[in-house]
Design an enzyme around this catalytic site. Structure first.
Site, short mmCIF file in Angstrom:
data_model
loop_
_atom_site.label_atom_id
_atom_site.label_comp_id
_atom_site.label_asym_id
_atom_site.label_seq_id
_atom_site.Cartn_x
_atom_site.Cartn_y
_atom_site.Cartn_z
N GLY A 109 7.45 3.97 3.49
CA GLY A 109 7.84 5.20 4.16
C GLY A 109 9.16 5.04 4.88
O GLY A 109 9.84 4.02 4.78
N GLY A 110 9.53 6.09 5.61
CA GLY A 110 10.81 6.08 6.31
C GLY A 110 10.86 5.06 7.43
O GLY A 110 11.94 4.62 7.82
N LYS B 3 2.18 -3.52 8.78
CA LYS B 3 3.39 -2.69 8.64
C LYS B 3 4.62 -3.44 9.10
O LYS B 3 4.71 -3.86 10.26
CB LYS B 3 3.24 -1.39 9.42
CG LYS B 3 4.43 -0.45 9.25
CD LYS B 3 4.13 0.91 9.82
CE LYS B 3 5.26 1.90 9.53
NZ LYS B 3 4.96 3.24 10.01
N LEU C 127 0.83 -1.21 0.00
CA LEU C 127 0.00 0.00 0.00
C LEU C 127 0.85 1.25 0.00
O LEU C 127 0.44 2.30 -0.48
CB LEU C 127 -0.91 0.00 1.24
CG LEU C 127 -1.94 -1.12 1.33
CD1 LEU C 127 -2.63 -1.09 2.67
CD2 LEU C 127 -2.96 -1.02 0.20
N ASP D 42 4.85 13.61 13.24
CA ASP D 42 4.87 13.62 11.77
C ASP D 42 3.47 13.88 11.23
O ASP D 42 2.96 13.13 10.39
CB ASP D 42 5.42 12.29 11.24
CG ASP D 42 5.79 12.39 9.76
OD1 ASP D 42 6.11 13.50 9.29
OD2 ASP D 42 5.76 11.37 9.07
N THR E 47 7.36 -0.61 5.45
CA THR E 47 6.50 -0.87 4.30
C THR E 47 5.15 -1.36 4.79
O THR E 47 5.08 -2.20 5.68
CB THR E 47 7.14 -1.92 3.38
OG1 THR E 47 8.44 -1.47 2.98
CG2 THR E 47 6.29 -2.13 2.14
N VAL E 48 4.06 -0.84 4.20
CA VAL E 48 2.71 -1.21 4.60
C VAL E 48 2.08 -2.08 3.51
O VAL E 48 2.12 -1.73 2.32
CB VAL E 48 1.83 0.04 4.83
CG1 VAL E 48 0.42 -0.38 5.26
CG2 VAL E 48 2.45 0.93 5.90
#
Length: 735
Positions: A423-424, A442, A420, A538, A427-428
């Site tokens: 990101g930092g 995740k 999906l 964030d 992974t999702v």
């Protein structure tokens, strides 16, 4: 006769492979000076694939030739690995005490945006050299996401410098993220070497990691510049097109691997692919018949008998009258007719086979026990017992500890088609559990020692969060090296995609205010009612997801911090996303709940203007949406940056009040910003002042106007040290 037949085959194979290997198309230059120019690269028109044109430039002084891509010199092109070695300029800053104590500076930007080239992630590093030096590295990847890294180099004395050591004393270095196409090295002018009496110049550059070994003379003199003549090698990855091999092979007319006996390989550092010759072949796979058979029998030291070359492989045979394995030290031996000798050899072979089988069985049993032990240790390390005890004490505890196999089955072994977003923090993946419930899974990338110790406690706190506008954590998997987290699945993508989609004109002002209020209420809950208080750290539009009814849900607590009970502010590693970061937090490293308030103010601006928070390609004074907005407010030019779709006479008073609220959130001094609960209450009052009664928009209505909704999209986070932390070389791990 068999060996004679193989010799004949060998002769045929050698004749077929005797053709000179072509590296480029007929009539095209294969060299520029001493550098080979293989196709798909080329100098003349018609001699290269799109995006691979080069220039061969003659030096008027000495008559030598340079191979250039744009204005960058190419030193070597490697077809097999899909890489090119280039010359990169060194940025420098020098303190001149004899010239009115001024600072001379030269900064270089390396720009390959919108090309087939990307800076190699694993073969390069960002290096800064000097005393009292703070160097920054601003980067942009092929997806136009921005990053900023940097490091500090200090010198306590000339004796503190050590050859070969680049750990912050005279030299520092950082890694390069994947997919980078642009970077610009710069220096903090407050760190200028003026305090050092033996070093006046600082240097910063992205360069090939294997080509750099620190020498103390780089600091005490000018050897780093002089030895390299101001340029150092950088390794660039390149690829064909923007498609995977599977997609590219469907279009035969544009497929680049045209030679028989060639294979396609997906490029890992960004989109596209490269071509290689199959095993047993060599040459250029990008031209017709470019891959030719390798004659393995030439200078073959592994074959102690008769070597017979074949197309794509070779045979190694014993001469007539002998037998054995010519590839081993035993070699070929004369054939013995003694039956006793044959029985002896057969007996030994059977015995060895039985022993080998027993060893394999013992090994498999040992490995299974080893894996079980590793899983048990991981469970203990991350506080699994604490979670189990809590689940037993609460009969309806809303949390599940999953097994690794359950999550593999739910995601088809974490197949790439189920991703999906990346990101930092990790992974999702989209997953479907056995009860047909969709979830977001995740896989985190890293976890530090503090997080390991506190993981169980922090998961218990996060699992207790129950708010309609916050994505719920459903469970986790602890029997892996880095825990896997399971969240509820939010189907309609994120607010960033909704705001910035080309058909986002269907988002009315009322919808935008509702989403803003819901997100504000979620953050207010984290700040004021969660125990302990949670700083998200964030906040951005891509971390505000939308469910099937387009209700806002705040997500991604990968960067969140549990606030100490007895402290209003505390020092931490600066982390967040460019454009949303609180400038006070960036400067001091002190994190408070007011940092989330600033980031939320930027989200309000996105809703009002439909502009992105940060534009890396614009001039410095126009890059940040927040600074553009504040200037417009000061100059009474707010209407110039507002979204035309929400501006009308009736709504301008309301918009001005929302803009004023955003300005309060963006106050440069954190103490003067409102609390998130005050922001949520203000948005609630503003919604109630609208002339028409609020009506929830039909989700199908919105979706039909938007078109197909986006999937998850996580934006990479930048992480860099605050000035104080860098100067002290106190690298903080943790959130």
């Amino acid at each position: 006769m068999a060996w004679q037949v193989f010799v004949f085959i060998s002769l045929v194979a050698q004749l077929s492979s005797a053709e000179i290997l072509a590296v480029t198309k007929p009539g095209c230059s294969s060299k520029c000076g001493d550098v080979d120019v293989p196709f798909p690269f080329g100098i003349e028109p018609g001699c290269f694939l799109e995006g691979f044109n080069l220039t061969c430039q003659k030096n008027a002084t000495d008559g030598t030739y340079k191979l250039l891509v744009y204005d960058v010199e190419v030193l070597e092109i490697m077809l097999t690995t899909g890489q090119a070695r280039m010359n990169n300029h060194i940025s420098w800053q020098c303190y001149r005490p004899n010239r009115t104590k001024s600072i001379d500076m030269y900064t270089w930007q390396f720009n390959f945006a919108h090309t087939q080239y990307r800076i190699s992630q694993f073969h390069n590093k960002f290096v800064a050299i000097g005393c009292d030096t703070l160097a920054y590295n601003a980067m942009v990847d092929f997806k136009n996401d921005s990053y900023r890294t940097g490091c500090v180099s200090v010198c306590y004395s000339q004796e503190s410098l050590t050859d070969g050591t680049c750990s912050g004393i005279g030299c520092c270095e950082t890694q390069i993220p994947p997919g980078i196409t642009y970077y610009r090295a710069s220096f903090d002018k407050n760190f200028n070497g003026s305090m050092s009496n033996f070093s006046r110049c600082s240097y910063a550059v992205v360069m090939e990691a294997d080509d750099f070994i620190f020498n103390t003379s780089y600091v005490t003199g000018y050897d780093f510049w002089n030895t390299n003549k101001g340029q150092v090698p950088i390794l660039m990855d390149w690829s064909i097109g923007n498609e995977t091999c599977k997609v590219a092979q469907r279009n035969a007319s544009n497929y680049a691997c045209v030679s028989p006996n060639s294979v396609c390989k997906d490029k890992q550092n960004g989109p596209g692919y490269i071509c290689n010759c199959s095993e047993g072949y060599e040459g250029n796979p990008y031209i017709e018949n470019g891959c030719q058979d390798i004659d393995e029998c030439k200078n073959n030291s592994t074959c102690g008998g008769i070597c017979v070359n074949t197309i794509g492989s070779f045979y190694c045979l014993c001469p007539p009258g002998t037998r054995g394995d010519p590839r081993t030290t035993a070699g070929c031996n004369n054939i013995r007719k003694s039956s006793e000798w044959v029985k002896f050899v057969v007996g030994i072979s059977v015995g060895l086979m039985v022993v080998a089988i027993l060893i394999c069985l013992l090994y498999f049993v040992h490995e299974r026990r080893k894996i079980a032990t590793i899983k048990e240790n991981c469970l203990k390390k991350y506080g699994g017992q604490l979670l189990y005890q809590e689940m037993k004490s609460k009969q309806r505890f809303p949390f599940t500890i999953f097994k690794e196999e359950e999550l593999k089955e739910a995601t088809n072994n974490f197949d790439a088609s189920n991703i999906l977003g990346e990101g930092g923090n990790g992974t999702v993946y989209k997953g479907t559990l056995k009860n047909n419930i969709d979830v977001a899974i995740k896989r985190c990338k890293t976890i530090n020692e503090r997080q390991k110790k506190e993981f169980g406690k922090e998961i218990l706190i996060l699992s207790d969060i129950n708010h309609k506008n916050i994505v719920r954590i459903l469970g986790c998997c602890l029997e892996v090296e880095i825990p896997i987290l399971v969240y509820e699945f939010i189907p309609k993508g994120n607010l960033f995609d909704l705001i910035h989609s080309c058909r986002a004109s269907c988002i009315s002002l009322s919808i935008r205010l509702r989403i803003a209020q819901e997100a504000a209420e979620a953050l207010a809950y984290l700040h004021s009612w969660a125990s302990p208080s949670i700083v998200h750290r964030d906040v951005k539009s891509s971390n505000i997801l939308l469910d099937e009814n387009f209700v806002a849900k705040v997500s991604d607590f990968g960067a969140s911090v549990l606030k100490p009970m007895d402290e209003d502010q505390y020092m931490t590693l600066v982390q967040g996303t460019r454009g949303y970061l609180d400038p006070e937090y960036m400067q001091t490293g002190l994190l408070t709940v007011k940092s989330d308030v600033y980031s939320f103010g930027v989200v309000l601006l996105e809703l009002l203007t439909r502009k992105k928070a940060f534009y890396p390609d614009k001039p410095d004074d126009q890059r940040n949406l927040s600074s553009t907005f504040l200037s417009a407010m000061t100059e009474n030019k707010l209407e110039e940056i507002l979204d035309d779709q929400i501006m009308d006479v009736e709504s301008m008073n309301l918009i001005n009040r929302v803009a004023e609220l955003a300005r309060e959130c963006l106050n440069i001094e954190g103490e003067k910003r409102p609390e998130m609960r005050e922001v949520a209450e203000a948005l609630d009052r503003l919604r109630k002042t609208m002339k028409h009664h609020w009506v929830h928009d039909n989700p199908e209505d919105i979706e039909s106007r938007l078109g197909e909704t986006s999937n998850y999209k996580e934006v990479e986070m930048i992480s860099y040290h605050s000035i104080e932390e860098s100067a002290m070389l106190a690298m903080e791990s943790g959130r």
